[in-house]
Scaffold this active site. Sequence first.
Site, PDB file in Angstrom:
ATOM      1  N   ARG A  80      13.540 -12.245 -23.083  1.00 16.78           N
ATOM      2  CA  ARG A  80      13.663 -10.766 -23.032  1.00 16.78           C
ATOM      3  C   ARG A  80      12.682 -10.174 -22.016  1.00 16.78           C
ATOM      4  O   ARG A  80      13.067  -9.735 -20.951  1.00 16.78           O
ATOM      5  CB  ARG A  80      13.427 -10.196 -24.446  1.00 16.78           C
ATOM      6  CG  ARG A  80      13.832  -8.743 -24.598  1.00 16.78           C
ATOM      7  CD  ARG A  80      12.822  -7.746 -24.085  1.00 16.78           C
ATOM      8  NE  ARG A  80      11.495  -7.866 -24.693  1.00 16.78           N
ATOM      9  CZ  ARG A  80      10.426  -7.211 -24.250  1.00 16.78           C
ATOM     10  NH1 ARG A  80      10.523  -6.407 -23.206  1.00 16.78           N
ATOM     11  NH2 ARG A  80       9.253  -7.385 -24.819  1.00 16.78           N
ATOM     12  N   ASP A  81      11.394 -10.179 -22.320  1.00 14.30           N
ATOM     13  CA  ASP A  81      10.411  -9.560 -21.411  1.00 14.30           C
ATOM     14  C   ASP A  81      10.379 -10.308 -20.093  1.00 14.30           C
ATOM     15  O   ASP A  81      10.202  -9.723 -19.027  1.00 14.30           O
ATOM     16  CB  ASP A  81       9.013  -9.591 -22.074  1.00 14.30           C
ATOM     17  CG  ASP A  81       8.086  -8.493 -21.570  1.00 14.30           C
ATOM     18  OD1 ASP A  81       8.456  -7.812 -20.597  1.00 14.30           O
ATOM     19  OD2 ASP A  81       7.004  -8.316 -22.145  1.00 14.30           O
ATOM     20  N   HIS A 141      -0.306  -8.952 -26.880  1.00 12.18           N
ATOM     21  CA  HIS A 141       0.797  -9.097 -25.910  1.00 12.18           C
ATOM     22  C   HIS A 141       0.213  -8.799 -24.529  1.00 12.18           C
ATOM     23  O   HIS A 141       0.113  -7.652 -24.110  1.00 12.18           O
ATOM     24  CB  HIS A 141       1.903  -8.093 -26.286  1.00 12.18           C
ATOM     25  CG  HIS A 141       3.084  -8.074 -25.365  1.00 12.18           C
ATOM     26  ND1 HIS A 141       4.306  -8.618 -25.696  1.00 12.18           N
ATOM     27  CD2 HIS A 141       3.251  -7.551 -24.128  1.00 12.18           C
ATOM     28  CE1 HIS A 141       5.166  -8.425 -24.725  1.00 12.18           C
ATOM     29  NE2 HIS A 141       4.555  -7.776 -23.752  1.00 12.18           N
ATOM     30  N   HIS A 183      -0.101  -9.193 -20.395  1.00  9.73           N
ATOM     31  CA  HIS A 183       0.498  -9.507 -19.096  1.00  9.73           C
ATOM     32  C   HIS A 183      -0.642  -9.964 -18.185  1.00  9.73           C
ATOM     33  O   HIS A 183      -1.774  -9.485 -18.301  1.00  9.73           O
ATOM     34  CB  HIS A 183       1.217  -8.279 -18.530  1.00  9.73           C
ATOM     35  CG  HIS A 183       2.529  -8.004 -19.209  1.00  9.73           C
ATOM     36  ND1 HIS A 183       3.739  -8.276 -18.627  1.00  9.73           N
ATOM     37  CD2 HIS A 183       2.810  -7.516 -20.444  1.00  9.73           C
ATOM     38  CE1 HIS A 183       4.727  -7.953 -19.467  1.00  9.73           C
ATOM     39  NE2 HIS A 183       4.190  -7.483 -20.582  1.00  9.73           N
ATOM     40  N   CYS A 216       7.716  -5.062 -17.036  1.00 13.17           N
ATOM     41  CA  CYS A 216       8.515  -3.947 -17.539  1.00 13.17           C
ATOM     42  C   CYS A 216       8.969  -3.118 -16.341  1.00 13.17           C
ATOM     43  O   CYS A 216       8.144  -2.662 -15.552  1.00 13.17           O
ATOM     44  CB  CYS A 216       7.668  -3.085 -18.489  1.00 13.17           C
ATOM     45  SG  CYS A 216       8.504  -1.584 -19.012  1.00 13.17           S
ATOM     46  N   ASN A 270       4.174 -11.894 -18.060  1.00 11.33           N
ATOM     47  CA  ASN A 270       3.436 -12.098 -19.308  1.00 11.33           C
ATOM     48  C   ASN A 270       2.553 -13.325 -19.111  1.00 11.33           C
ATOM     49  O   ASN A 270       2.772 -14.116 -18.200  1.00 11.33           O
ATOM     50  CB  ASN A 270       4.412 -12.408 -20.445  1.00 11.33           C
ATOM     51  CG  ASN A 270       5.307 -11.243 -20.778  1.00 11.33           C
ATOM     52  OD1 ASN A 270       6.292 -10.994 -20.087  1.00 11.33           O
ATOM     53  ND2 ASN A 270       4.977 -10.528 -21.820  1.00 11.33           N
TER      54      ASN A 270
HETATM   55  P1  HMG Z   1      18.867   8.064 -22.886  1.00 13.07           P
HETATM   56  O1  HMG Z   1      19.563   8.183 -21.572  1.00 13.07           O
HETATM   57  O2  HMG Z   1      17.886   9.136 -23.271  1.00 13.07           O
HETATM   58  O3  HMG Z   1      19.908   7.839 -24.086  1.00 13.07           O
HETATM   59  O4  HMG Z   1      18.129   6.649 -22.932  1.00 13.07           O
HETATM   60  P2  HMG Z   1      20.966   8.768 -24.734  1.00 13.07           P
HETATM   61  O5  HMG Z   1      20.835   8.610 -26.207  1.00 13.07           O
HETATM   62  O6  HMG Z   1      20.918  10.179 -24.147  1.00 13.07           O
HETATM   63  O7  HMG Z   1      22.355   8.098 -24.247  1.00 13.07           O
HETATM   64  C1  HMG Z   1      22.697   8.008 -22.883  1.00 13.07           C
HETATM   65  C2  HMG Z   1      23.670   6.859 -22.675  1.00 13.07           C
HETATM   66  O8  HMG Z   1      23.040   5.638 -23.043  1.00 13.07           O
HETATM   67  C3  HMG Z   1      24.949   6.948 -23.550  1.00 13.07           C
HETATM   68  O9  HMG Z   1      26.001   6.346 -22.795  1.00 13.07           O
HETATM   69  C4  HMG Z   1      24.613   6.037 -24.715  1.00 13.07           C
HETATM   70  O10 HMG Z   1      25.761   5.494 -25.326  1.00 13.07           O
HETATM   71  C5  HMG Z   1      23.831   4.945 -24.016  1.00 13.07           C
HETATM   72  P3  HMG Z   1      27.025   7.204 -21.906  1.00 13.07           P
HETATM   73  O11 HMG Z   1      27.650   8.159 -22.887  1.00 13.07           O
HETATM   74  O12 HMG Z   1      26.200   7.903 -20.860  1.00 13.07           O
HETATM   75  O13 HMG Z   1      27.963   6.160 -21.340  1.00 13.07           O
HETATM   76  N1  HMG Z   1      22.919   4.245 -24.940  1.00 13.07           N
HETATM   77  C6  HMG Z   1      22.931   2.914 -25.155  1.00 13.07           C
HETATM   78  N2  HMG Z   1      23.686   1.924 -24.657  1.00 13.07           N
HETATM   79  C7  HMG Z   1      23.444   0.673 -25.116  1.00 13.07           C
HETATM   80  N3  HMG Z   1      22.482   0.377 -26.005  1.00 13.07           N
HETATM   81  C8  HMG Z   1      21.714   1.336 -26.520  1.00 13.07           C
HETATM   82  C9  HMG Z   1      21.920   2.672 -26.103  1.00 13.07           C
HETATM   83  N4  HMG Z   1      21.332   3.835 -26.407  1.00 13.07           N
HETATM   84  C10 HMG Z   1      21.957   4.791 -25.703  1.00 13.07           C
HETATM   85  N5  HMG Z   1      20.750   1.017 -27.400  1.00 13.07           N
HETATM   86  C11 HMG Z   1      17.317   4.728 -24.118  1.00 13.07           C
HETATM   87  C12 HMG Z   1      17.375   6.241 -24.039  1.00 13.07           C
HETATM   88  C13 HMG Z   1      16.231   4.373 -25.103  1.00 13.07           C
HETATM   89  C14 HMG Z   1      18.646   4.177 -24.564  1.00 13.07           C
HETATM   90  C15 HMG Z   1      16.970   4.174 -22.713  1.00 13.07           C
HETATM   91  O14 HMG Z   1      15.825   4.834 -22.295  1.00 13.07           O
HETATM   92  C16 HMG Z   1      16.736   2.696 -22.686  1.00 13.07           C
HETATM   93  O15 HMG Z   1      17.653   1.916 -22.832  1.00 13.07           O
HETATM   94  N6  HMG Z   1      15.461   2.269 -22.490  1.00 13.07           N
HETATM   95  C17 HMG Z   1      15.094   0.879 -22.547  1.00 13.07           C
HETATM   96  C18 HMG Z   1      14.020   0.597 -21.570  1.00 13.07           C
HETATM   97  C19 HMG Z   1      13.577  -0.839 -21.712  1.00 13.07           C
HETATM   98  O16 HMG Z   1      14.280  -1.701 -22.219  1.00 13.07           O
HETATM   99  N7  HMG Z   1      12.362  -1.119 -21.200  1.00 13.07           N
HETATM  100  C20 HMG Z   1      11.811  -2.424 -21.215  1.00 13.07           C
HETATM  101  C21 HMG Z   1      11.424  -2.910 -22.580  1.00 13.07           C
HETATM  102  S1  HMG Z   1       9.872  -2.291 -23.164  1.00 13.07           S
HETATM  103  C22 HMG Z   1       8.693  -3.391 -22.542  1.00 13.07           C
HETATM  104  O17 HMG Z   1       9.001  -4.196 -21.719  1.00 13.07           O
HETATM  105  C23 HMG Z   1       7.293  -3.357 -23.108  1.00 13.07           C
HETATM  106  C24 HMG Z   1       6.997  -4.493 -24.105  1.00 13.07           C
HETATM  107  O18 HMG Z   1       7.224  -5.756 -23.517  1.00 13.07           O
HETATM  108  C25 HMG Z   1       5.536  -4.413 -24.577  1.00 13.07           C
HETATM  109  C26 HMG Z   1       4.527  -4.246 -23.449  1.00 13.07           C
HETATM  110  O19 HMG Z   1       4.496  -5.059 -22.518  1.00 13.07           O
HETATM  111  O20 HMG Z   1       3.786  -3.265 -23.556  1.00 13.07           O
HETATM  112  C27 HMG Z   1       7.896  -4.384 -25.339  1.00 13.07           C
HETATM  113 MG    MG Z   2       5.751  -6.728 -22.173  1.00 10.64          MG
END
Ligand code: HMG
Ligand code: MG
Length: 297
Positions: free
Chosen positions: A12-13, A204, A206, A237, A246
């Site tokens: 994933r990450d 966690h 990086h 990210c 990571n």
């Molecule tokens: P948004 O645009 O505000 O969402 O995004 P919305 O609710 O307004 O919906 C917009 C569109 O997104 C709609 O589709 C929804 O159906 C769709 P449309 O009508 O335009 O075709 N949608 C989805 N589709 C699939 N799966 C879903 C989903 N939710 C809405 N779950 C949202 C908000 C949270 C969805 C967006 O910002 C997003 O997907 N963000 C994810 C970002 C991400 O994955 N970042 C990396 C992971 S975090 C990380 O790496 C840190 C970590 O490792 C720890 C660390 O290192 O600190 C964990």
């Molecule tokens: Mg991370």
Amino acid sequence: MDKVRIFEVGPRDGLQNEKEFIQTEDKVELISLLAGSGLSYIEATSFVNPKWIPQLADAADVVRLLPQADGVSYSALVPNAKGLQGAIHAGLKEVAVFMSASEAHNKKNINKTILETFPTLGEVVQEALSHGMRVRGYVSTVFGCPYEGEVALESVVRVTEELFKMGVYEVSLGDTIGVATPKQVKERLKALAGLFPKEQLAGHFHDTRGTGLANVYASLEIGLRNFDSAIGGLGGCPYAPGASGNISTEDLVYMLEGMGLSTGVQLQELVKAGAFIRNRLGRALPSKVLSAMAGSV
Ligand code: HMG
Ligand code: MG
């Protein structure tokens, strides 16, 4: 022997930042090799908006094809109810929710303020628990934010506390952009371990600036025994500019086992997983142990 639990986040990450799409079968093969090395916790993918993270658009297929191995738990990141429904439908028994301790990163990463995020995640956790699932929580930008710089300890405490109140079994503390150094890690973790059970905290890290394993060592001294890492040292990210890999699982296992801490992971087998994904990506990966050992597996 003192045990350390490793939570493998490579699929994933590690992969979420890769530009070129990796075939679903290759992701599944990687996970299969990771499970075969003795890793018991593997974050397989995330159910987020595929427009935001195109690499993991095949989340449902990956979960459907996961190798069922005894003693291996799979999880996926979910940001909202839609993501949770995807994970439930695919058959997962565990998910992870995530948010940041800094406003700007939270907004860039999940398009909500911190206050707006609490009820959304609260509902996700409640729904997941009502389905008998386990839920893990992540706090990002615990040691620094790419947009705001320093992050107040109070913000980290507040978000961690809210996640525990929601019902997560563990909170993973993310150095999202790899800025932490051991002194800061010790100070921050000491404060957090005074407020929350340290058995329920994870590190966690990086390795963006080469301090990842030193930060693990500092965390061990505070008493943490749960760490996230990614095979090969893959990762980053997309909403944290400059965040590279990571800490590498190979390097982490080598260090911990060498210190007499038991991980349950067979390093030789783990290196095979690292070599597999390195060959698929067609480039050298950051893991030092992978470079040192890949010729011998
Ligand atoms: P948004 O645009 O505000 O969402 O995004 P919305 O609710 O307004 O919906 C917009 C569109 O997104 C709609 O589709 C929804 O159906 C769709 P449309 O009508 O335009 O075709 N949608 C989805 N589709 C699939 N799966 C879903 C989903 N939710 C809405 N779950 C949202 C908000 C949270 C969805 C967006 O910002 C997003 O997907 N963000 C994810 C970002 C991400 O994955 N970042 C990396 C992971 S975090 C990380 O790496 C840190 C970590 O490792 C720890 C660390 O290192 O600190 C964990
Ligand atoms: Mg991370």
